[in-house]
Design a protein around this motif. Structure first.
Motif, PDB file in Angstrom:
ATOM      1  N   GLU A  41      -2.772  -5.523  -3.954  1.00  8.50           N
ATOM      2  CA  GLU A  41      -2.976  -4.173  -3.605  1.00  8.50           C
ATOM      3  C   GLU A  41      -4.335  -3.852  -3.379  1.00  8.50           C
ATOM      4  N   GLY A  95       0.724  -1.392   0.018  1.00  4.69           N
ATOM      5  CA  GLY A  95       0.067   0.118   0.088  1.00  4.69           C
ATOM      6  C   GLY A  95       0.882   1.127   0.020  1.00  4.69           C
ATOM      7  N   TRP A 118     -13.867   6.533  -0.364  1.00  4.56           N
ATOM      8  CA  TRP A 118     -14.737   6.085  -1.131  1.00  4.56           C
ATOM      9  C   TRP A 118     -15.096   6.720  -2.679  1.00  4.56           C
ATOM     10  N   VAL A 119     -14.005   7.539  -3.043  1.00  5.48           N
ATOM     11  CA  VAL A 119     -14.120   7.959  -4.169  1.00  5.48           C
ATOM     12  C   VAL A 119     -13.767   7.186  -5.506  1.00  5.48           C
ATOM     13  N   ARG A 120     -14.103   7.245  -6.539  1.00  4.72           N
ATOM     14  CA  ARG A 120     -13.723   6.352  -7.700  1.00  4.72           C
ATOM     15  C   ARG A 120     -12.662   7.082  -8.396  1.00  4.72           C
ATOM     16  N   GLY A 132      -6.877  -0.281  -0.313  1.00  6.11           N
ATOM     17  CA  GLY A 132      -7.358   0.664  -1.029  1.00  6.11           C
ATOM     18  C   GLY A 132      -8.815   0.378  -1.637  1.00  6.11           C
ATOM     19  N   TYR A 151     -10.741 -10.853   6.644  1.00  9.29           N
ATOM     20  CA  TYR A 151     -11.265 -11.240   5.506  1.00  9.29           C
ATOM     21  C   TYR A 151     -10.152 -11.963   4.763  1.00  9.29           C
ATOM     22  N   GLU A 176      -9.819   6.389  -2.527  1.00  8.33           N
ATOM     23  CA  GLU A 176     -10.314   5.097  -2.550  1.00  8.33           C
ATOM     24  C   GLU A 176     -10.665   4.655  -1.201  1.00  8.33           C
ATOM     25  N   GLU A 177      -9.709   4.519  -0.469  1.00  6.92           N
ATOM     26  CA  GLU A 177      -9.706   4.105   0.689  1.00  6.92           C
ATOM     27  C   GLU A 177     -10.507   4.810   1.939  1.00  6.92           C
ATOM     28  N   PHE A 212     -12.514  -6.154  10.389  1.00  4.51           N
ATOM     29  CA  PHE A 212     -12.446  -7.538  10.937  1.00  4.51           C
ATOM     30  C   PHE A 212     -11.563  -8.226   9.976  1.00  4.51           C
ATOM     31  N   MET A 251      -5.512   5.869  -4.345  1.00  2.00           N
ATOM     32  CA  MET A 251      -5.772   4.501  -3.926  1.00  2.00           C
ATOM     33  C   MET A 251      -6.023   4.624  -2.517  1.00  2.00           C
ATOM     34  N   CYS A 252      -4.930   5.105  -1.793  1.00  2.00           N
ATOM     35  CA  CYS A 252      -4.813   4.886  -0.210  1.00  2.00           C
ATOM     36  C   CYS A 252      -5.836   5.965   0.254  1.00  2.00           C
ATOM     37  N   ARG A 265     -13.852   3.408   7.737  1.00  2.00           N
ATOM     38  CA  ARG A 265     -13.884   2.179   6.735  1.00  2.00           C
ATOM     39  C   ARG A 265     -14.918   1.417   6.814  1.00  2.00           C
ATOM     40  N   ARG A 266     -15.147   0.789   5.442  1.00  2.00           N
ATOM     41  CA  ARG A 266     -16.246  -0.303   5.726  1.00  2.00           C
ATOM     42  C   ARG A 266     -15.509  -1.509   6.166  1.00  2.00           C
ATOM     43  N   TYR A 267     -14.230  -1.835   5.595  1.00  2.00           N
ATOM     44  CA  TYR A 267     -13.576  -3.321   5.843  1.00  2.00           C
ATOM     45  C   TYR A 267     -12.372  -3.101   6.445  1.00  2.00           C
ATOM     46  N   TYR A 268     -11.447  -2.180   5.685  1.00  2.00           N
ATOM     47  CA  TYR A 268      -9.966  -2.429   6.050  1.00  2.00           C
ATOM     48  C   TYR A 268      -9.844  -2.368   7.708  1.00  2.00           C
ATOM     49  N   GLU A 273     -12.314  -0.969  -0.589  1.00  2.00           N
ATOM     50  CA  GLU A 273     -13.324   0.001   0.121  1.00  2.00           C
ATOM     51  C   GLU A 273     -14.502   0.252  -0.937  1.00  2.00           C
ATOM     52  N   LEU A 274     -14.156   0.284  -2.021  1.00  2.00           N
ATOM     53  CA  LEU A 274     -15.188   0.642  -3.075  1.00  2.00           C
ATOM     54  C   LEU A 274     -15.978  -0.490  -3.487  1.00  2.00           C
TER      55      LEU A 274
END
Lengths: 336, 336
Positions: B237, A44, A227-229, B241, A336, A223-224, A334, A219-220, A328-331, B244-245
């Motif tokens: 990778e 990352g 949550w912007v594309r 990042g 995964y 996105e992370e 928990f 990305m970091c 964060r949603r995921y990072y 999250e999308l």
């Protein structure tokens, strides 16, 4: 400036620069032991800031330099990686899963690890032959400063960076310059974030020693943390696919550096000026580095962009999106 | 199959395999002359298919292997690149601007160039010490075949690929297998394209020897030829990042390989199965390679994915978007 404490920043700068002696001692010990090549291994954002250094090193050292993803190299190995290599790692938390596993794997194989560890006593510390404390609370520029001192001291010991002493001395004045750059950029960051925070798609472009910056921020951060594309692409590769997506209304963010590849950034800029009305150019040349020789500017350019983007622009995105940078949603929420 | 001529395909396969003698002679000459390292230098799709080979080589040769963007290396140079290097280039048209300039630059500096040239008499040919004719009209898999023969014959000459003879002999049967893979995948490609051709944003993921494939299809096909917005990211990778999308409604395309890094692809798959209802897995393991030993499958996996994606999936996107694959806004339309 928004969510910014000047005193904390300058204190972080001082804490960082105070590690110069430790870093140079590490570099001297590594030089004494000898090494055949350098491996950057991380994930990352931590590997992203090693790429600019790898790009810089291509131009100034005879030592082969490789960079590997921590999660991959433990599965595949690498024929150039051996006990004669020096492995450079970094982790702000000091417990990044993939980096830790790679450090353990290096230990098992007898590869020497030197690491930047952001958290005292973190697991990565004990897995490193040399651990450099990264004491600053935050600020990617401080990680760059430490990596620069480590790498260029190694090169100085090989007579490949004869101006190291001047470079390292002038480096002390970098944070003050970056602080001024942040102040100058802060209202611009606000404008950019206000205008673009809700865009459904954003192209980020930069090259060579700036590519890691573009990759990291898109990305970091975007996105992370927002949550912007995004789509990030190097300036040279922009012309082999992504350019076709540029049209009126499509935002393109170009991060211009000061090395030889700037010529390609210029080509991207010329192209985008014609075909989109949403071009944003972040040019490190717009920011002064007082007390620092011009010959070092191309090396320090990524520290300028990181000061502007990872700190200022991120904060203003946060303000306008209303999306806390820490959510964060995921990072790390928990397994995964 | 849609816009596919079986006879032409098998003829292209034959034309490609017939170059085996030429390629092996080139490899032997290079081996006789000697070389210290290998540089892949190209742009866009041509460099993208060299990356899988670079990833493979990390695991099997002591020769250092580098890859460089043609437009960049002419500006910066590279300290490892010298008269002792072998530079491998490719250009379908044989006149790609950046690659030509890099070839000229190599000539000027005395670097030895071996190239795959898709157009007889193209400028790249005369700039190459060794030019290998890439006679197939199209089909990225045929370029892979030629690069594999070149590289693995070089390695065989160093005793690093002892099964070369078996590999090269079995390679003759690859196109027939790829033809069957295309036939099996064709209705799946139709379904995928029908369902996803209009998506505003697509995440493409793959790792290691499959990364070049993911990069190529998303940038050189979907972006360049279909103006479809993509984000491509390596499987390792992805977790730093881009993850999250991922949410319900966001398409993720995972290209799974058969090498050691497949473990990371599996992790991406497990994650995405939980968090998006639009996961598409392209798994090379679903396609037989009759008459080819299992030990070669991880090497040949990119040829399977390219046969499925660059040919079949692209054609079905074209059908559903109604956007001709040959139409460009800018690329090669005028100077910029």
């Amino acid at each position: 400036m928004l969510k910014f404490n000047k005193e904390t920043y300058l204190k972080n700068a001082k804490l960082t620069y105070e590690t110069r002696d430790i870093i140079e001692k590490v570099a001297d010990e590594i030089s004494d032991e000898g090494y055949k090549n350098i491996f950057f291994i991380s994930v990352g954002g931590s590997i992203a800031i090693m790429w600019p250094i790898q790009e810089i090193l291509k131009q100034i050292t005879d030592i082969p330099v490789y960079s590997e993803q921590a999660a991959e190299v433990v599965l595949t190995g690498h024929k150039q990686l051996s006990k004669d290599s020096i492995v450079i790692m970094a982790s702000k938390s000091g417990d990044t899963k993939e980096t830790l596993e790679a450090a353990k794997w290096c230990n098992k194989n007898g590869y020497r690890v030197v690491s930047l560890v952001g958290t005292p006593g973190a697991p990565l510390e004990s897995l490193s032959k040399w651990a450099i404390p990264n004491k600053a609370l935050n600020g990617v520029e401080f990680e760059y400063m430490q990596l620069f001192m480590l790498i260029f001291k190694l090169l100085a010991n090989r007579n490949e960076f004869p101006n190291y002493e001047k470079f390292a001395t002038q480096l002390e004045g970098l944070p003050k310059n970056l602080l001024e750059a942040k102040q100058k950029f802060d209202p611009i960051a606000d404008e950019i974030a206000e205008k673009y925070h809700d865009e459904p798609y954003n192209i980020w472009v930069g090259d060579g020693e700036m590519w890691g910056e573009v990759y990291l921020f898109s990305m970091c951060i975007l996105e992370e943390m927002q949550w912007v594309r995004t789509k990030s692409v190097s300036s040279s590769e922009f012309f082999h696919g992504t350019l076709e997506l540029v049209e009126k209304g499509v935002p393109v963010f170009l991060v211009k550096g000061e090395g030889y590849r700037r010529k390609i950034d210029d080509r991207v800029e010329r192209f985008c000026r014609q075909y989109t009305d949403k071009l944003v150019v972040i040019d490190t040349k717009d920011y002064e580095l007082k007390g620092i020789d011009d010959e070092f500017r191309w090396i320090l350019a990524p520290t300028i962009s990181t000061a502007l983007l990872v700190d200022r622009l991120a904060r203003h995105y946060e303000k306008h999106t209303g999306h806390d940078l820490d959510i964060r949603r995921y990072y790390r929420q928990f397994d995964y």
